[in-house]
Design a protein around this motif. Sequence first.
Motif, mmCIF file in Angstrom:
data_model
loop_
_atom_site.group_PDB
_atom_site.id
_atom_site.type_symbol
_atom_site.label_atom_id
_atom_site.label_comp_id
_atom_site.label_asym_id
_atom_site.label_seq_id
_atom_site.Cartn_x
_atom_site.Cartn_y
_atom_site.Cartn_z
ATOM 1 N N ALA A 58 14.141 -26.351 29.829
ATOM 2 C CA ALA A 58 13.909 -24.912 29.710
ATOM 3 C C ALA A 58 14.271 -24.179 31.001
ATOM 4 N N SER A 63 10.277 -20.807 22.589
ATOM 5 C CA SER A 63 10.112 -21.118 21.169
ATOM 6 C C SER A 63 11.063 -22.225 20.719
ATOM 7 N N LYS A 64 12.272 -22.304 21.269
ATOM 8 C CA LYS A 64 13.247 -23.312 20.851
ATOM 9 C C LYS A 64 13.000 -24.670 21.506
ATOM 10 N N VAL A 65 12.748 -24.650 22.812
ATOM 11 C CA VAL A 65 12.615 -25.914 23.542
ATOM 12 C C VAL A 65 11.286 -26.588 23.236
ATOM 13 N N ARG A 125 5.807 -21.470 17.773
ATOM 14 C CA ARG A 125 6.046 -20.372 16.858
ATOM 15 C C ARG A 125 6.056 -19.052 17.646
ATOM 16 N N LEU A 126 7.034 -18.215 17.343
ATOM 17 C CA LEU A 126 7.206 -16.958 18.075
ATOM 18 C C LEU A 126 6.016 -16.024 17.865
ATOM 19 N N ASP A 175 11.702 -35.909 24.426
ATOM 20 C CA ASP A 175 10.692 -35.011 23.880
ATOM 21 C C ASP A 175 9.441 -34.935 24.750
ATOM 22 N N GLN A 235 9.361 -25.852 20.642
ATOM 23 C CA GLN A 235 9.074 -25.785 19.200
ATOM 24 C C GLN A 235 7.815 -24.966 18.919
ATOM 25 N N VAL A 249 12.533 -16.678 23.673
ATOM 26 C CA VAL A 249 13.410 -17.476 22.797
ATOM 27 C C VAL A 249 13.520 -18.906 23.313
ATOM 28 N N ILE A 250 13.692 -19.099 24.622
ATOM 29 C CA ILE A 250 13.807 -20.446 25.189
ATOM 30 C C ILE A 250 12.535 -21.245 24.954
ATOM 31 N N ARG A 262 11.280 -31.436 28.653
ATOM 32 C CA ARG A 262 11.427 -30.133 28.009
ATOM 33 C C ARG A 262 11.297 -28.997 29.030
#
Length: 510
Positions: free
Chosen positions: A78, A131-133, A137-138, A69, A135, A128-129, A74
């Motif tokens: 990404a 926001s996911k990797v 917020r979009l 983490d 964490q 998208v990457i 990260r």
Amino acid sequence: MLVAFWSLLKTDEFLFHLIYALALLVGLEVIYRLLARFKAIRISSFLARLAIILISLWFFLVLSQVPPDSFGMRLLQAAALFLAILIVLNLLDYLFVDRFLLAKRKIKVPVLLHELIKIALLILILFVIISKVFQARLSTLLVSSAVVSAVIGLALQDVLGNIVAGVALHVGKPFKVGDWVKVSDQVGAVIQTSWRSTTIRTLDGDFVIIPNGSISKEEIVNYSAPNPRHAQYVQVGTRYEMPPNLVKETMAEAALQTAGVLAEPKPQVWLIEYGDFAINYKMKYWIDDFPRHSHIGDQIMTRIWYLFRRQGIGIPFPIRDVNLFTVSPEVQERGRVERVASILEVLKRVEILKPLSGEEMKRLAEGARAHRYALGEPIVRQGEEGDSFFVITSGRVEVSASDETGARAVLAQLGGGDFFGEMSLLTGERRSATVTALEDTEMIVVDKANFAQVITANPSIAQSLSEILERRLIENAAKMAELERARPKEKSAVESRDSLLKRIRSFFRL
């Protein structure tokens, strides 16, 4: 992450982890080289090698128990994920666009549309990457990106203007690749239209890159749309004593004789002005090969000069100072005598005119004319009517004929001292071949009206002329047979002297 990595360097496990990571890197490289025989894989060679390095580095850090983490892990995750998706997109792009649409369906996707779709997909994937990797917020990303976009938009407003203009050009389609256009004072063929600019190749062979924003503000002339047919113009001035209808007919004839000028629509000629020293004419003609428009225009202007010269149509010099002088009758007569003498020397060497006496030959020379023809200009055409005879004084011509199927054959090349057209002069027979100038050619022309003065005064020479004409026909028939690799024609296949004599007398009404 850096503290954990620094503490790892002090242990013996670092070397083993590094060896494992290098082994993975080599293994992935071997797999890539095996797959690189396929073009779909080779197109992403740089991205693939970069992904191999990132995956090997990520594997090394995982073995080294770096916290997953941490920001560094990260970021590495990404980047590797983005590269992998980018490689897959390139693969799908190649298979769908190049192999399926272009190769199989023959559908060419516009470059601008292609690039815009790729850029939009990459931006979406990047959001998208992240926001996911990470964490994130979009909605926060979108707000932040909107602010950043505003700043970037102000800084790059010219670039963005070119992109928007490129989209407008793609939608409006004022031209396509291969069209000849004039835009921003540049004339050339459209080579490529991208998201930012349009590239054209000028008539000089230079590539000019014009920003789409500039094109959207300029007037665009498309010489290839709606069809390649395009009108061109030439202007010529003639002396005031020249009949306008004769000038118009001669200019139109010059255009129609020029390769590249369309027969339909026909050339049009207008009298446009009574100038200070000339009557000015303007001719409109049509072509369908715009890159050659300068060459075609040059050929037309050249043909006009030669035709004007033969028709006696003068092109005046600009008048500034007027100096009046008188040519004495003695000087005029001396010039006429010299011209007749030079023509007489040429005619004396022509075999078919041997039956004429010295006085008859002189009378013929007085009525003959000296004409000049341009390179590539047809002098006579097969099948057309004619009653003139030509003697070449300088230059070369090509004699050719076509059969019923349209197949063309070159029969001979003639030069200084050679002659042609005797059958048309003596019997009025249609031209049996086409004669074209291979270079600028000068010749003496004797027509029926001129020759009639001689033969009507002495009808007995018709007998001698028919004998010489028969001999010439036999020789020409033998040459034709040899050219066609066939048996020479029998004498009976050639028109007899009696028949020729009858035709000569009938033609001149003796």
